[in-house]
Design a protein around this motif. Structure first.
Motif, PDB file in Angstrom:
ATOM      1  N   ASP A 106      -7.281   0.644   8.993  1.00  0.00           N
ATOM      2  CA  ASP A 106      -7.915   0.798   7.542  1.00  0.00           C
ATOM      3  C   ASP A 106      -6.976   0.611   6.314  1.00  0.00           C
ATOM      4  O   ASP A 106      -6.785   0.043   5.293  1.00  0.00           O
ATOM      5  N   ALA A 107      -5.501   0.981   6.475  1.00  0.00           N
ATOM      6  CA  ALA A 107      -5.124   1.343   5.399  1.00  0.00           C
ATOM      7  C   ALA A 107      -4.533  -0.056   5.702  1.00  0.00           C
ATOM      8  O   ALA A 107      -3.684  -1.009   4.360  1.00  0.00           O
ATOM      9  N   THR A 108      -4.534  -1.655   6.477  1.00  0.00           N
ATOM     10  CA  THR A 108      -3.971  -2.678   6.508  1.00  0.00           C
ATOM     11  C   THR A 108      -4.951  -3.435   5.974  1.00  0.00           C
ATOM     12  O   THR A 108      -4.514  -4.383   4.938  1.00  0.00           O
ATOM     13  N   ALA A 109      -6.063  -3.106   6.494  1.00  0.00           N
ATOM     14  CA  ALA A 109      -7.150  -3.677   5.388  1.00  0.00           C
ATOM     15  C   ALA A 109      -7.006  -3.777   3.868  1.00  0.00           C
ATOM     16  O   ALA A 109      -7.851  -3.740   3.065  1.00  0.00           O
ATOM     17  N   ALA A 110      -6.704  -2.133   3.328  1.00  0.00           N
ATOM     18  CA  ALA A 110      -6.880  -2.448   1.937  1.00  0.00           C
ATOM     19  C   ALA A 110      -5.512  -2.884   1.252  1.00  0.00           C
ATOM     20  O   ALA A 110      -5.233  -2.435   0.253  1.00  0.00           O
ATOM     21  N   ALA A 111      -4.516  -3.283   2.034  1.00  0.00           N
ATOM     22  CA  ALA A 111      -3.615  -4.053   1.259  1.00  0.00           C
ATOM     23  C   ALA A 111      -4.269  -5.374   0.111  1.00  0.00           C
ATOM     24  O   ALA A 111      -4.771  -6.365   0.830  1.00  0.00           O
ATOM     25  N   PRO A 112      -3.924  -5.955  -1.086  1.00  0.00           N
ATOM     26  CA  PRO A 112      -4.116  -6.916  -1.597  1.00  0.00           C
ATOM     27  C   PRO A 112      -3.733  -8.639  -0.627  1.00  0.00           C
ATOM     28  O   PRO A 112      -3.265  -8.469   0.183  1.00  0.00           O
ATOM     29  N   HIS A 131       1.486   7.639   6.958  1.00  0.00           N
ATOM     30  CA  HIS A 131       0.388   8.384   5.846  1.00  0.00           C
ATOM     31  C   HIS A 131      -0.285   8.167   7.306  1.00  0.00           C
ATOM     32  O   HIS A 131      -1.794   9.274   6.594  1.00  0.00           O
ATOM     33  N   VAL A 161       0.223  -1.321   0.272  1.00  0.00           N
ATOM     34  CA  VAL A 161       0.249   0.265  -0.189  1.00  0.00           C
ATOM     35  C   VAL A 161       1.167   1.378  -0.055  1.00  0.00           C
ATOM     36  O   VAL A 161       0.554   2.596  -0.869  1.00  0.00           O
TER      37      VAL A 161
END
Length: 325
Positions: A254-260, A231, A216
Protein backbone atom coordinates in the motif's frame (compact mmCIF):
# COMPACT_ATOMS: atom_id res chain seq x y z
CA UNK A 1 -14.21 -18.75 12.80
CA UNK A 2 -14.48 -18.56 16.59
CA UNK A 3 -10.97 -19.98 16.94
CA UNK A 4 -9.57 -17.38 14.52
CA UNK A 5 -11.21 -14.59 16.52
CA UNK A 6 -9.74 -15.87 19.78
CA UNK A 7 -6.30 -16.12 18.22
CA UNK A 8 -6.52 -12.56 16.88
CA UNK A 9 -7.51 -11.19 20.27
CA UNK A 10 -4.68 -13.06 21.95
CA UNK A 11 -2.24 -11.68 19.38
CA UNK A 12 -3.39 -8.11 19.91
CA UNK A 13 -3.16 -8.36 23.69
CA UNK A 14 0.02 -10.29 24.29
CA UNK A 15 2.01 -11.07 21.17
CA UNK A 16 5.75 -10.83 21.69
CA UNK A 17 7.62 -9.21 18.80
CA UNK A 18 11.38 -9.41 18.33
CA UNK A 19 12.71 -6.71 16.00
CA UNK A 20 16.26 -7.34 14.75
CA UNK A 21 18.11 -4.54 12.95
CA UNK A 22 21.42 -4.31 11.12
CA UNK A 23 24.13 -2.54 13.11
CA UNK A 24 25.82 0.61 11.82
CA UNK A 25 29.24 1.79 10.76
CA UNK A 26 29.06 4.96 12.84
CA UNK A 27 29.87 4.51 16.51
CA UNK A 28 30.48 6.75 19.48
CA UNK A 29 34.09 5.85 20.05
CA UNK A 30 37.11 4.89 17.98
CA UNK A 31 37.80 1.20 17.50
CA UNK A 32 41.30 0.24 18.69
CA UNK A 33 43.50 -1.53 16.16
CA UNK A 34 43.00 -4.94 17.77
CA UNK A 35 39.22 -4.59 17.36
CA UNK A 36 39.42 -4.02 13.63
CA UNK A 37 39.00 -7.15 11.55
CA UNK A 38 41.78 -5.98 9.24
CA UNK A 39 44.27 -6.64 12.04
CA UNK A 40 43.50 -10.38 12.20
CA UNK A 41 46.07 -12.79 10.82
CA UNK A 42 45.29 -14.35 7.48
CA UNK A 43 43.82 -17.82 7.68
CA UNK A 44 40.54 -19.68 7.69
CA UNK A 45 37.27 -18.19 8.89
CA UNK A 46 37.13 -20.44 11.96
CA UNK A 47 40.61 -19.49 13.18
CA UNK A 48 40.10 -15.78 12.53
CA UNK A 49 36.70 -15.79 14.26
CA UNK A 50 38.15 -17.57 17.29
CA UNK A 51 40.88 -14.94 17.58
CA UNK A 52 38.27 -12.18 17.14
CA UNK A 53 36.10 -13.56 19.94
CA UNK A 54 39.09 -13.71 22.27
CA UNK A 55 39.84 -10.06 21.56
CA UNK A 56 36.25 -8.95 22.12
CA UNK A 57 36.04 -10.96 25.34
CA UNK A 58 39.12 -9.18 26.68
CA UNK A 59 37.98 -5.69 25.63
CA UNK A 60 36.38 -3.15 27.92
CA UNK A 61 32.68 -2.81 27.08
CA UNK A 62 32.24 0.95 27.00
CA UNK A 63 28.54 1.48 26.20
CA UNK A 64 25.28 -0.28 25.56
CA UNK A 65 24.67 -1.08 21.90
CA UNK A 66 21.83 1.45 21.95
CA UNK A 67 24.30 4.22 22.84
CA UNK A 68 27.25 2.90 20.81
CA UNK A 69 25.68 3.02 17.36
CA UNK A 70 24.94 6.31 15.63
CA UNK A 71 23.86 7.79 12.30
CA UNK A 72 20.67 8.24 10.30
CA UNK A 73 19.83 4.53 10.11
CA UNK A 74 20.25 4.04 13.85
CA UNK A 75 18.21 7.11 14.72
CA UNK A 76 15.18 5.34 13.22
CA UNK A 77 16.13 1.75 14.02
CA UNK A 78 16.49 2.23 17.77
CA UNK A 79 12.79 3.19 18.01
CA UNK A 80 11.37 0.19 16.15
CA UNK A 81 10.55 -1.87 19.25
CA UNK A 82 8.76 1.09 20.80
CA UNK A 83 6.77 1.51 17.58
CA UNK A 84 5.94 -2.21 17.39
CA UNK A 85 4.30 -2.29 20.82
CA UNK A 86 4.68 -2.82 24.54
CA UNK A 87 5.70 -6.47 24.17
CA UNK A 88 8.41 -5.81 21.58
CA UNK A 89 12.16 -6.25 22.01
CA UNK A 90 15.00 -4.80 19.96
CA UNK A 91 18.02 -6.84 18.90
CA UNK A 92 21.07 -6.03 16.77
CA UNK A 93 22.51 -8.16 13.97
CA UNK A 94 26.25 -7.41 14.18
CA UNK A 95 29.15 -8.80 12.15
CA UNK A 96 31.34 -8.14 15.16
CA UNK A 97 29.24 -9.40 18.06
CA UNK A 98 26.61 -11.62 16.43
CA UNK A 99 23.01 -11.34 17.64
CA UNK A 100 22.80 -9.12 20.72
CA UNK A 101 20.11 -7.30 22.67
CA UNK A 102 20.13 -3.55 22.34
CA UNK A 103 21.08 -3.11 26.01
CA UNK A 104 24.18 -5.34 25.75
CA UNK A 105 27.38 -3.49 26.59
CA UNK A 106 29.93 -3.55 23.78
CA UNK A 107 33.26 -2.03 22.78
CA UNK A 108 33.77 0.04 19.62
CA UNK A 109 34.82 -2.28 16.80
CA UNK A 110 35.18 -2.48 13.03
CA UNK A 111 33.70 -5.52 11.26
CA UNK A 112 31.28 -5.92 8.34
CA UNK A 113 29.60 -8.57 6.23
CA UNK A 114 29.86 -6.31 3.18
CA UNK A 115 32.46 -7.77 0.81
CA UNK A 116 35.49 -5.83 -0.39
CA UNK A 117 36.42 -3.79 2.70
CA UNK A 118 39.48 -4.00 4.90
CA UNK A 119 37.23 -5.00 7.79
CA UNK A 120 35.19 -7.59 5.87
CA UNK A 121 34.92 -10.74 7.96
CA UNK A 122 35.13 -12.94 4.84
CA UNK A 123 35.73 -12.57 1.10
CA UNK A 124 32.40 -14.12 0.06
CA UNK A 125 28.90 -15.00 1.24
CA UNK A 126 29.86 -18.55 2.20
CA UNK A 127 32.58 -17.26 4.51
CA UNK A 128 30.24 -14.65 6.00
CA UNK A 129 27.68 -17.34 6.81
CA UNK A 130 30.35 -19.46 8.49
CA UNK A 131 31.49 -16.43 10.52
CA UNK A 132 27.89 -15.81 11.69
CA UNK A 133 27.57 -19.48 12.61
CA UNK A 134 30.82 -19.38 14.60
CA UNK A 135 29.83 -16.18 16.45
CA UNK A 136 26.66 -17.96 17.59
CA UNK A 137 28.75 -20.50 19.53
CA UNK A 138 30.17 -17.71 21.71
CA UNK A 139 28.20 -16.67 24.81
CA UNK A 140 28.53 -13.04 23.76
CA UNK A 141 28.32 -9.97 26.00
CA UNK A 142 25.18 -11.27 27.77
CA UNK A 143 25.41 -14.92 28.78
CA UNK A 144 22.22 -16.92 28.41
CA UNK A 145 20.71 -14.88 25.57
CA UNK A 146 19.90 -16.37 22.12
CA UNK A 147 22.83 -15.92 19.76
CA UNK A 148 21.11 -16.55 16.43
CA UNK A 149 17.73 -16.11 14.75
CA UNK A 150 17.03 -19.83 15.06
CA UNK A 151 17.95 -19.83 18.77
CA UNK A 152 15.62 -16.86 19.31
CA UNK A 153 12.83 -18.77 17.54
CA UNK A 154 13.45 -21.89 19.65
CA UNK A 155 13.23 -19.89 22.86
CA UNK A 156 10.08 -18.04 21.82
CA UNK A 157 8.32 -20.03 19.05
CA UNK A 158 4.98 -18.20 19.39
CA UNK A 159 6.57 -14.78 18.88
CA UNK A 160 6.90 -12.74 15.70
CA UNK A 161 10.40 -11.97 14.41
CA UNK A 162 10.86 -8.90 12.20
CA UNK A 163 14.38 -8.73 10.73
CA UNK A 164 15.30 -5.38 9.18
CA UNK A 165 18.44 -6.20 7.22
CA UNK A 166 20.67 -4.72 4.57
CA UNK A 167 21.69 -6.93 1.64
CA UNK A 168 25.06 -8.17 2.99
CA UNK A 169 23.52 -9.09 6.36
CA UNK A 170 20.49 -10.76 4.78
CA UNK A 171 22.84 -12.94 2.71
CA UNK A 172 25.09 -13.76 5.66
CA UNK A 173 22.16 -14.82 7.87
CA UNK A 174 20.01 -16.52 5.21
CA UNK A 175 20.52 -20.10 6.38
CA UNK A 176 19.90 -19.12 10.00
CA UNK A 177 16.78 -17.15 9.04
CA UNK A 178 15.31 -20.08 7.13
CA UNK A 179 15.85 -22.35 10.12
CA UNK A 180 14.16 -19.76 12.34
CA UNK A 181 11.12 -19.72 10.03
CA UNK A 182 10.80 -23.48 10.33
CA UNK A 183 11.09 -23.30 14.12
CA UNK A 184 8.43 -20.67 14.72
CA UNK A 185 4.88 -21.88 15.30
CA UNK A 186 3.89 -20.18 12.05
CA UNK A 187 6.16 -19.29 9.13
CA UNK A 188 4.00 -16.18 8.74
CA UNK A 189 5.60 -15.00 11.99
CA UNK A 190 8.97 -14.34 10.28
CA UNK A 191 9.24 -11.12 8.28
CA UNK A 192 12.42 -9.86 6.62
CA UNK A 193 12.25 -6.21 5.64
CA UNK A 194 14.87 -5.34 3.07
CA UNK A 195 15.82 -5.75 -0.60
CA UNK A 196 14.00 -8.49 -2.48
CA UNK A 197 15.56 -11.04 -4.80
CA UNK A 198 18.92 -11.13 -3.03
CA UNK A 199 18.84 -14.64 -1.56
CA UNK A 200 16.73 -17.46 -2.97
CA UNK A 201 16.83 -19.29 0.38
CA UNK A 202 14.73 -16.68 2.15
CA UNK A 203 13.14 -14.59 -0.57
CA UNK A 204 9.69 -15.98 0.32
CA UNK A 205 10.02 -14.30 3.73
CA UNK A 206 11.19 -10.92 2.38
CA UNK A 207 8.92 -7.88 2.34
CA UNK A 208 10.61 -5.89 -0.45
CA UNK A 209 11.68 -2.31 0.12
CA UNK A 210 12.15 -0.28 -3.06
CA UNK A 211 13.70 3.11 -3.74
CA UNK A 212 10.25 4.45 -4.72
CA UNK A 213 9.37 4.56 -1.01
CA UNK A 214 11.78 7.44 -0.38
CA UNK A 215 9.21 9.82 -1.88
CA UNK A 216 6.68 8.59 0.70
CA UNK A 217 8.86 8.05 3.77
CA UNK A 218 11.64 10.63 3.26
CA UNK A 219 15.27 10.25 4.27
CA UNK A 220 18.05 8.69 2.22
CA UNK A 221 18.36 5.17 0.83
CA UNK A 222 20.75 4.34 3.67
CA UNK A 223 17.94 4.61 6.23
CA UNK A 224 15.13 3.40 3.96
CA UNK A 225 14.84 -0.13 5.39
CA UNK A 226 14.44 1.23 8.92
CA UNK A 227 11.95 3.90 7.81
CA UNK A 228 9.92 1.31 5.89
CA UNK A 229 9.89 -0.98 8.94
CA UNK A 230 8.75 1.88 11.17
CA UNK A 231 5.94 2.69 8.74
CA UNK A 232 4.47 -0.81 8.49
CA UNK A 233 4.93 -1.62 12.19
CA UNK A 234 3.13 1.58 13.15
CA UNK A 235 0.31 0.82 10.71
CA UNK A 236 0.09 -2.75 11.99
CA UNK A 237 -0.17 -1.59 15.59
CA UNK A 238 -2.88 0.92 14.66
CA UNK A 239 -4.86 -1.86 12.99
CA UNK A 240 -4.98 -3.87 16.22
CA UNK A 241 -3.90 -6.99 14.33
CA UNK A 242 -1.01 -9.23 15.39
CA UNK A 243 2.28 -8.86 13.51
CA UNK A 244 2.26 -11.26 10.56
CA UNK A 245 4.26 -11.20 7.36
CA UNK A 246 1.09 -11.36 5.27
CA UNK A 247 -0.23 -8.18 6.88
CA UNK A 248 3.09 -6.32 6.77
CA UNK A 249 3.44 -7.25 3.09
CA UNK A 250 0.06 -5.70 2.33
CA UNK A 251 0.92 -2.56 4.29
CA UNK A 252 4.24 -2.22 2.45
CA UNK A 253 2.52 -2.72 -0.90
CA UNK A 254 0.00 0.00 0.00
CA UNK A 255 2.82 2.40 0.87
CA UNK A 256 4.65 1.60 -2.37
CA UNK A 257 1.48 2.12 -4.40
CA UNK A 258 1.10 5.56 -2.82
CA UNK A 259 4.47 6.66 -4.24
CA UNK A 260 4.07 9.14 -7.11
CA UNK A 261 4.53 7.66 -10.56
CA UNK A 262 7.57 9.08 -12.29
CA UNK A 263 8.28 9.37 -15.97
CA UNK A 264 11.25 7.43 -17.42
CA UNK A 265 14.48 9.13 -16.49
CA UNK A 266 16.73 10.79 -18.99
CA UNK A 267 20.32 9.52 -19.10
CA UNK A 268 22.18 10.56 -15.96
CA UNK A 269 24.90 13.17 -15.83
CA UNK A 270 28.25 11.40 -16.11
CA UNK A 271 30.59 12.08 -13.18
CA UNK A 272 34.36 12.36 -13.10
CA UNK A 273 36.46 10.08 -10.88
CA UNK A 274 37.00 12.90 -8.38
CA UNK A 275 33.27 13.60 -8.19
CA UNK A 276 32.52 9.92 -7.64
CA UNK A 277 35.18 9.68 -4.91
CA UNK A 278 33.68 12.70 -3.13
CA UNK A 279 30.21 11.13 -3.29
CA UNK A 280 31.51 7.84 -1.89
CA UNK A 281 33.47 9.47 0.96
CA UNK A 282 30.39 11.46 1.98
CA UNK A 283 28.31 8.29 2.28
CA UNK A 284 30.89 6.02 3.92
CA UNK A 285 30.23 7.75 7.25
CA UNK A 286 26.91 5.89 7.23
CA UNK A 287 26.42 2.18 7.10
CA UNK A 288 26.01 -0.53 6.31
CA UNK A 289 26.23 -0.29 2.53
CA UNK A 290 27.80 -1.85 -0.53
CA UNK A 291 29.02 -0.63 -3.90
CA UNK A 292 25.77 -1.86 -5.49
CA UNK A 293 23.50 -0.05 -3.03
CA UNK A 294 25.51 3.17 -3.22
CA UNK A 295 25.56 3.12 -7.02
CA UNK A 296 21.77 2.81 -7.02
CA UNK A 297 21.55 5.89 -4.80
CA UNK A 298 23.90 7.83 -7.08
CA UNK A 299 21.87 6.95 -10.16
CA UNK A 300 18.58 7.78 -8.44
CA UNK A 301 19.90 11.32 -7.97
CA UNK A 302 20.21 11.84 -11.75
CA UNK A 303 23.93 11.17 -12.02
CA UNK A 304 25.73 8.26 -13.64
CA UNK A 305 28.88 6.17 -13.42
CA UNK A 306 29.75 2.86 -15.05
CA UNK A 307 29.35 -0.06 -12.65
CA UNK A 308 32.91 -1.37 -12.97
CA UNK A 309 34.44 2.09 -12.55
CA UNK A 310 32.24 2.86 -9.55
CA UNK A 311 33.14 -0.44 -7.84
CA UNK A 312 36.86 0.19 -8.34
CA UNK A 313 36.61 3.68 -6.85
CA UNK A 314 34.36 2.42 -4.03
CA UNK A 315 36.85 -0.26 -3.00
CA UNK A 316 39.72 2.21 -3.07
CA UNK A 317 37.87 4.67 -0.85
CA UNK A 318 36.63 1.95 1.51
CA UNK A 319 40.18 0.71 2.07
CA UNK A 320 41.35 4.18 2.99
CA UNK A 321 38.41 4.87 5.31
CA UNK A 322 39.64 4.13 8.83
CA UNK A 323 36.14 4.49 10.26
CA UNK A 324 34.58 1.64 8.32
CA UNK A 325 33.13 -0.96 10.59
Amino acid sequence: MVRDTVDDIAGQCGQTVHVVVTCTNRKRGVAPEQLRVRSLDTGGVDERCEEWVQRLSAASAARSASDMYAGEHWLIARRLAEIAGDDANLWVCSAGYGLIKVDARIAPYAATFAVGHEDSVAPDTGGARRWWERLATWDGPQAGQPRSFSALARRDPDAAIVAVLSEPYLRACATDLREAASTLTSKDSLSIIGPGGRSAEVDEFVIPVTAALTSVLGGSLLSLNARAAAHVLEACRASGEPVRRSLLTKLMADATAAAPQTAPKAPGIRMTDDEVRTFIRKHLVYGPTSATALLRELRSSGRSCEQARFRELFLAEARSDGGWR
